[in-house]
Structure formats: structure tokens, C-alpha cells
Enzyme design. Structure first.
Site, PDB file in Angstrom:
ATOM      1  N   GLY A  69       2.796   4.079   5.861  1.00 32.49           N
ATOM      2  CA  GLY A  69       2.725   4.032   4.504  1.00 32.49           C
ATOM      3  C   GLY A  69       3.059   2.699   3.658  1.00 32.49           C
ATOM      4  O   GLY A  69       2.833   2.580   2.553  1.00 32.49           O
ATOM      5  N   GLN A  70       2.877   1.470   4.295  1.00 30.30           N
ATOM      6  CA  GLN A  70       2.997   0.346   3.874  1.00 30.30           C
ATOM      7  C   GLN A  70       1.718   0.216   2.833  1.00 30.30           C
ATOM      8  O   GLN A  70       0.597   0.554   2.836  1.00 30.30           O
ATOM      9  CB  GLN A  70       2.847  -0.968   4.828  1.00 30.30           C
ATOM     10  CG  GLN A  70       3.599  -0.813   5.800  1.00 30.30           C
ATOM     11  CD  GLN A  70       5.097  -0.873   5.884  1.00 30.30           C
ATOM     12  OE1 GLN A  70       5.538  -1.475   4.890  1.00 30.30           O
ATOM     13  NE2 GLN A  70       5.870  -0.239   6.415  1.00 30.30           N
ATOM     14  N   LYS A  71       2.048  -0.727   1.840  1.00 28.06           N
ATOM     15  CA  LYS A  71       1.057  -0.807   0.616  1.00 28.06           C
ATOM     16  C   LYS A  71      -0.436  -1.260   1.492  1.00 28.06           C
ATOM     17  O   LYS A  71      -1.575  -0.815   1.263  1.00 28.06           O
ATOM     18  CB  LYS A  71       1.099  -1.902  -0.225  1.00 28.06           C
ATOM     19  CG  LYS A  71       1.879  -1.324  -1.350  1.00 28.06           C
ATOM     20  CD  LYS A  71       1.664  -2.040  -2.713  1.00 28.06           C
ATOM     21  CE  LYS A  71       2.411  -1.319  -3.883  1.00 28.06           C
ATOM     22  NZ  LYS A  71       3.068  -2.229  -4.636  1.00 28.06           N
TER      23      LYS A  71
END
Ligand SMILES: Nc1nc2c(ncn2[C@@H]2O[C@H](COP(=O)(O)OP(=O)(O)O)[C@@H](O)[C@H]2O)c(=O)[nH]1
Ligand SMILES: [Mg+2]
Lengths: 184, 345
Positions: A69-71
Site C-alpha cells: 500500500g505504499q504510495k
């Protein structure tokens, strides 16, 4: 055996479901997946790319995808939308700082054509923390009641204690099964 | 198999009954042997199916990758029509290759996945680059090509971080929850401390701090650092993750389970991390092992549940640097001679 044959075989298998688990980084997606699979959760690292786990549950074969879910990875989410039966949106209930970010990402996601028809389960995770918001508060913050495009349900849970993980997934399976396997 | 033993037993039992028993046992044993052979055969088959799938994937992926590379390299010097055609073909092939990868993911290892993902990213990069150079501005475009150009511009926006949400509004966050957020905000040039009674098992937030020294004696559940400049922040064992966003010119030290660092520059981290540290959109971040100590540190380690003996402080994943083999230029380890040893206030 060629790849196409293999893929066909995989898809032909009955009672098989594809679940996509998304949410902001640190929400607890990987922990939920590992807990569900009975693995050690103390050594989980931030997800670079994605994890896939195939689980058997109530006679269903679940292909669960846990995508980082990291940018920098969110733009890749769409690569995993195809033929998703169920979407599990995981929320860190203690992370008040990013609830707006979380809401924004979820509503963008639900506009995706390729996810139309997928059942949505929202896990209000980390309920074991004293600072966690209740599922009612999260339901309100994320404006879940405005969602008309998908069947949805919010369940409070803790990936650490395992509380409610099963009931969440059971609800999801029931909803999907009612849609897919009773058609004929 | 131990036939001797089998017959030895037979002599103990009497007559037909005994023989039948033996017969029965032998048969069972034989069946078990057959089952075993069958099982091994199946195992071997599924093993070789797995290998076959992998082989098929690798060779197909390689072939397609080379084909796309050829298409792209054939663009230089070619005339406009040929370039258009090649770029269009390459675009379609890249999309197909991504799909092929997605479909194959079930039987690939993490390593193969990463390799393939970064190969695809490279292809997309060079496609965009060549398009930029080779094609005239849009107003000269043919109708057919505009379509492709659209597709690509979509991909280009893809590779940038998609949603640059402004930093969360603090007022928003605190609304209705001020009693549950612990930490410090909007301070300059202060010496700040918290005790374990205040922070144990809680989410702690430090935001908008500059020129501050912070000491957190205790074991929070999660630690958030946001908008930090020229600070020295030390914290006891954090049970789950530490989250850093927009931190500059600072020195940090804590034990934790995971460390997630975003948009941070010129910062030193004295770290104990039991799983992994990651950085994303960072430069000049350097790491050394955790060395701060205070009287109740041991106790707080117990509260946090962290393993004191497992420290992966120098294994850092950079989400902006997926190239396998070459180390990320965005982080370093602090040479032993340069490490801070005195943490007195
Ligand atoms: N207290 C608590 N911590 C959790 C829970 N679920 C996950 N965590 C912690 O949250 C951090 C992030 O979890 P992870 O599964 O890696 O998040 P992901 O980025 O969504 O995959 C880890 O340190 C986990 O131990 C939970 O239910 N309760
Ligand atoms: Mg993860």
C-alpha cells in the site's frame, strides 16, 4: 503443458475465488493474511510488491492477493483488478492521521470498472489498541453508507488476536457465493 | 520392509486364522507400497509441472522482452511512419506482457516477480523516452496514433506517485479524538519528554517540530513522526511500526518492528528493527545500530514484545529503487567511527 492450459485449468476449478486485499500501507494486510494462514506474524516486513496466498476455507479455494500500500505502489493496484470476486479493504483503526487519505483511496477504487460487482469487506483492524476508533466511527469517517455500487460490510477485527477475522471472511464468502455459485 | 519380522509373528498365532491375518497384512503392506509409489509419482509430476510452468514463463517473458527491446531500439533513425508503427506495437506488447506476468504470479517466487516487474518498468521507461524524443507534438499526430499517445500518457501518469494528498490537516485529525492522541505538535526549540505511563501501548504522534530534543521513555504501540526539522528524537521500543513522513536534518533512535520512512532527507537513524526498514522517496538517510539507553529500557523491551537479539538495521528496502543487484543510492550505513555514542541531553 503450456501456460494457457494451466491457467485454464486453474480457472475451471469450481468454488474458487479471488480476493484482493488493499488499503494504505501499515493497515495490517499482510498480518491478516499470515494470521489467517496460521503463520508467524512477528517477523512481517513491509510488502515490496505483493504476497499471494492460496487458502482452503469451507470448501472454497481462496486466492488472496495482498498488494503493498505504499504510495509508490498504489498506482500498480489496478494491475490486479481483473476478475476480483471480493475486495477486502483494510483500515488501521488507530491511524486517525490518514483516515482522509484512506477514504480518498477507497472511493477512487470503487469507481474502477473492473471492480464493479466485487463484494466489499471493510476490516476495521487493530481493535486491540486502546486508541482504535470503533467500527461505527470508521463507517462514518469513510462515508460507507454512501456506497451504493457494491455490497459492503464493515467488521471490526484484530490481526494480532485474530478476533473476527473469520467472521469477516465468512460474510464475504457467503455474499460472493450467493452471487456466483447459485446462478445456475 | 521387514519380512523376517512378519513371519516371526506368524509362528505365534495358530493355523488358518494366523495365515489369513498374515495374508491380510501383506496385502495392506503391498497396497501401502503402491500408494507410496503413486504418491511419489504425483509429487514428482507436480514438481515437474511447477518447473515446466516456470520454464515456460521465463522463456516466454524473456522472448517478449527482447522482442520489445528490438522494437524500441529499431526506432532510432527510422522514418516517422515506421517509428509510429513500432511504438504502437511495443505499447500493446508491454500491456500484454504485464497481463501475462499478472496471470503467472501464482507460481512465481518473489525474486522472479521482482525481476519481471522491474524489467517491465524499464521497458515502459524507455518506451516513454523514445516517444518523447521521436514523435512530433500532438498537433501533427495522425488519428490512429493519438490513441496510442493517450494510452501512453496514461501510463506515464501511472509511474508518478498517483495521489499527492496534502498533509493531513491537524485540526481534522484531532477532531473528536484529542483525548486519545498523544505527543507533541507545533513546537520550536524545546526539550520534551514523556514517560511510560503516558505512552505505553498508545499511538504517539510528533508533528511540526523544529530544533527540539525529544525523549520518549516507554513503549508506544506506533510512533508517527511528521514534518520534523533539525530535531533529535529518541524513543523506547515501539511494539509495531514507526512511521516517518517529511523529516529533515534530524537524528532519530528507537527499536521497532517495522520502519516506514517517507519523503525524508539528511537524517540519521540509530535503529533496532526486528523485521525490516523501508524508505520511499528519501535521500541521504543513514543508518546505524540503536545505541541509546535509559534505566527502564529492558522493561520496555518486554512490554513491546520485540526480540532484543534480532536487529536488521542495515537491511533497508528502497521502494524507489527496485533495480535488483545495484544498491540504492538513497541510503547508507554510518561508519563506525562516525557514530554518535553520547546521548546526554
Ligand atoms: N496492535 C496491532 N498491530 C497490528 C495489527 N495488524 C497489524 N499490526 C501491526 O501493524 C504493522 C503493519 O502491518 P502489516 O501487515 O505489515 O501492514 P500492511 O502494510 O497493510 O501489510 C505491523 O507492525 C503489524 O505488527 C493489529 O490488529 N493490532
Ligand atoms: Mg504488507
Amino acid at each position: 503443458m503450456g501456460l494457457l492450459t494451466i491457467l485454464k485449468k486453474m480457472k475451471q476449478k469450481e468454488r474458487e475465488m479471488r480476493l484482493l486485499m488493499l488499503g494504505l500501507d501499515n493497515a495490517g494486510k499482510t498480518t491478516i493474511l499470515k494470521k489467517f494462514n496460521g503463520e508467524d506474524i512477528s517477523t512481517i516486513s513491509p510488502t515490496l510488491g505483493f504476497n499471494i496466498q492460496t487458502l482452503e476455507h469451507r470448501g472454497f479455494k481462496l486466492n488472496m492477493w495482498d498488494v503493498g500500500g505504499q504510495k509508490s505502489l498504489r498506482s500498480y493496484w489496478r494491475n490486479y483488478f481483473e476478475s476480483t470476486d471480493g475486495l477486502v479493504w483494510v483500515v488501521d483503526s488507530a491511524d486517525r492521521l490518514r483516515l482522509q487519505d484512506c477514504k480518498q483511496e477507497l472511493s477512487t477504487l470503487l469507481l474502477e470498472e473492473r471492480l464493479a460487482g466485487a463484494t466489499l469487506l471493510v476490516f476495521a483492524n487493530k481493535q486491540d489498541l486502546p486508541g482504535a476508533l470503533s467500527k461505527e466511527a470508521i463507517r462514518e469517517e469513510l462515508a460507507l453508507d454512501d456506497i451504493k455500487s457494491h455490497h459492503w460490510c464493515i467488521i471490526d477485527c484484530s490481526a494480532v488476536t485474530g478476533e473476527n477475522l473469520l467472521s469477516g471472511v465468512d460474510w464475504l464468502l457467503d455474499d460472493i457465493a450467493a452471487r456466483i455459485f447459485t446462478a445456475d | 520392509m521387514e519380512p523376517a519380522h512378519e513371519f516371526g509373528e506368524e509362528t505365534d498365532s495358530a493355523g488358518d486364522n494366523g495365515a489369513a491375518k498374515v495374508q491380510d497384512r501383506l496385502q495392506k503392506r503391498n497396497q501401502a507400497r503402491i500408494d507410496d509409489v503413486e504418491r511419489r509419482k504425483e509429487e514428482k509430476e507436480s514438481q515437474s509441472v511447477a518447473e515446466e510452468k516456470l520454464e515456460y514463463f521465463s522463456s516466454t517473458f524473456k522472448r517478449e522482452q527482447m522482442c520489445i527491446e528490438d522494437l524500441l531500439s529499431g526506432c532510432s533513425g527510422a522514418d516517422q511512419g515506421v517509428v509510429n508503427q513500432r511504438l504502437e506495437e511495443a505499447t500493446i506488447k508491454i500491456v500484454q506482457l504485464q497481463k501475462f506476468l499478472n496471470d503467472s504470479v501464482l507460481f512465481l517466487t518473489q525474486y522472479e516477480l521482482r525481476q519481471a516487474q522491474s524489467a517491465l518498468q524499464k521497458l515502459q521507461g524507455s518506451l516513454a523516452e523514445i516517444r518523447e524524443k521521436a514523435l512530433p507534438k500532438k498537433k501533427f499526430a495522425f488519428r490512429a496514433r493519438t490513441k496510442v499517445a493517450d494510452k501512453v500518457s496514461e501510463q506515464e501518469t501511472d509511474s508518478a506517485p498517483p495521489y499527492c494528498t496534502p498533509p493531513a490537516d491537524l485540526g481534522e485529525v484531532v477532531r473528536g479524538s484529542s483525548s486519545k492522541l498523544f505527543g507533541f505538535s507545533n513546537m520550536d526549540n524545546q526539550y520534551l519528554t514523556k514517560t511510560s505511563e503516558e505512552i505505553n501501548k498508545r499511538d504517539v504522534l510528533l508533528s511540526h517540530l523544529s530544533n527540539c530534543k525529544v525523549r520518549l521513555y516507554g513503549s508506544p504501540s506506533t510512533l508517527h513522526l511528521k514534518h520534523i526539522d533539525k530535531c533529535e528524537i529518541l524513543c523506547g521500543p515501539v511494539a509495531t511500526s514507526v512511521f516517518i513522513d517529511d523529516c529533515r536534518n534530524s537524528t532519530l533512535s528507537f527499536p521497532c518492528q517495522q520502519l516506514r520512512t517517507h519523503s525524508t532527507t539528511d537524517t540519521q537513524v540509530y535503529l533496532h528493527v526486528t523485521s525490516r526498514a523501508i524508505i520511499e522517496d528519501c535521500h541521504g538517510v543513514s543508518f546505524a545500530p540503536f545505541s541509546w539507553s535509559y534505566p527502564t529500557l529492558e522493561e520496555d523491551f518486554n512490554v513491546s514484545g520485540l526480540n532484543k537479539d534480532s536487529n536488521n538495521w542495515n537491511q533497508v528496502d528502497d521502494f524507489y529503487w527496485l533495480a535488483a543487484g545495484t544498491p540504492s543510492p538513497n541510503w547508507t550505513t554510518i561508519p563506525e567511527a562516525d557514530r554518535k555514542t553520547n546521548w546526554d541531553p
